[in-house]
Design an enzyme around this catalytic site. Sequence first.
Site, PDB file in Angstrom:
ATOM      1  N   ILE A   1      71.997  53.972  50.220  1.00  0.00           N
ATOM      2  CA  ILE A   1      73.194  54.570  49.588  1.00  0.00           C
ATOM      3  C   ILE A   1      72.395  55.130  48.371  1.00  0.00           C
ATOM      4  O   ILE A   1      71.276  54.980  48.065  1.00  0.00           O
ATOM      5  CB  ILE A   1      73.786  53.106  48.910  1.00  0.00           C
ATOM      6  CG1 ILE A   1      74.626  53.660  48.480  1.00  0.00           C
ATOM      7  CG2 ILE A   1      73.006  52.269  49.023  1.00  0.00           C
ATOM      8  CD1 ILE A   1      75.866  52.067  48.259  1.00  0.00           C
ATOM      9  N   SER A   2      72.519  55.998  48.015  1.00  0.00           N
ATOM     10  CA  SER A   2      72.186  56.815  46.424  1.00  0.00           C
ATOM     11  C   SER A   2      72.278  56.185  45.303  1.00  0.00           C
ATOM     12  O   SER A   2      73.157  54.891  44.848  1.00  0.00           O
ATOM     13  CB  SER A   2      72.582  58.153  46.493  1.00  0.00           C
ATOM     14  OG  SER A   2      72.631  58.839  47.824  1.00  0.00           O
ATOM     15  N   GLN A   3      71.180  55.965  45.135  1.00  0.00           N
ATOM     16  CA  GLN A   3      71.097  55.482  43.280  1.00  0.00           C
ATOM     17  C   GLN A   3      72.159  55.853  42.668  1.00  0.00           C
ATOM     18  O   GLN A   3      72.519  56.003  42.163  1.00  0.00           O
ATOM     19  CB  GLN A   3      69.581  55.954  42.559  1.00  0.00           C
ATOM     20  CG  GLN A   3      68.846  55.147  42.198  1.00  0.00           C
ATOM     21  CD  GLN A   3      68.209  56.033  40.762  1.00  0.00           C
ATOM     22  OE1 GLN A   3      67.863  56.835  41.238  1.00  0.00           O
ATOM     23  NE2 GLN A   3      67.068  55.019  40.263  1.00  0.00           N
TER      24      GLN A   3
END
Length: 218
Positions: free
Chosen positions: A67-69
């Site tokens: 999951i992206s930052q």
Amino acid sequence: MKDLAGIGMTSQRTRDRLIVQLKKLGIKDERVLDVMRKVPRHLFMADALSSRAYENTALPIGHGQTISQPYIVARMTELLIEDGLPENVLEVGTGSGYQSAVLASLIPRVFSVERIRPLQEQAKVVLTNVGYKNINFKHSDGGWGWKACGPYQGILAAAAPKEIPVKLLEQLSIGAKLVIPIGEDGRQVLQRVTRTESAYEVETIEPVSFVPFLNGLA
Ligand code: SAH
């Protein structure tokens, strides 16, 4: 269904701390900050990780993906909408669905493609449970774009190819922007491409670290 209101580590105070961090890192767009404050990121990951959901860090979601930052989700969204909200956006790399939720909170119609079917199926369930009705999904290789629903006023890619896929450029409408990480592992840069009447203008934004853009379906 998971808890939407959020308790304990996912309390509003914990979320607000993330917003303070995003501001310190340079996120200025109030529309983006407001959405980042509201989207329940803890629902887009395994329960075992949800106590870390409001840390500014990428986290594993299975299938070798992350999951992206939050910072990068906020930054890319800010770059995409800076000159006005697009009517429709193509997202490449649904992943957990977290970036899709941020986009769909701002933009009327979101089209999201993902090459790993189980990831997209899971994202679809979460996004539907949270109540998003303006996201269309396709199990597909983002390198092909999604021509039938284009052209797009914005395109955002969450995986890094070595070069900008031509199909994505072709599916931008005039004035539209493509926000995409480009380059090999360890030396990627975020780029923003604006399609004008006669050209594609490329801006290099900052160094980033994304999973690779892979070809074909899984
Ligand atoms: N924004 C997502 C990021 C997920 S990581 C999130 O916050 O959860 C990037 C995703 O891009 C992965 O799920 C990966 O499978 C997907 N991806 C990589 N190459 C792709 C391609 N060519 N087409 C579609 N999806 C791709």
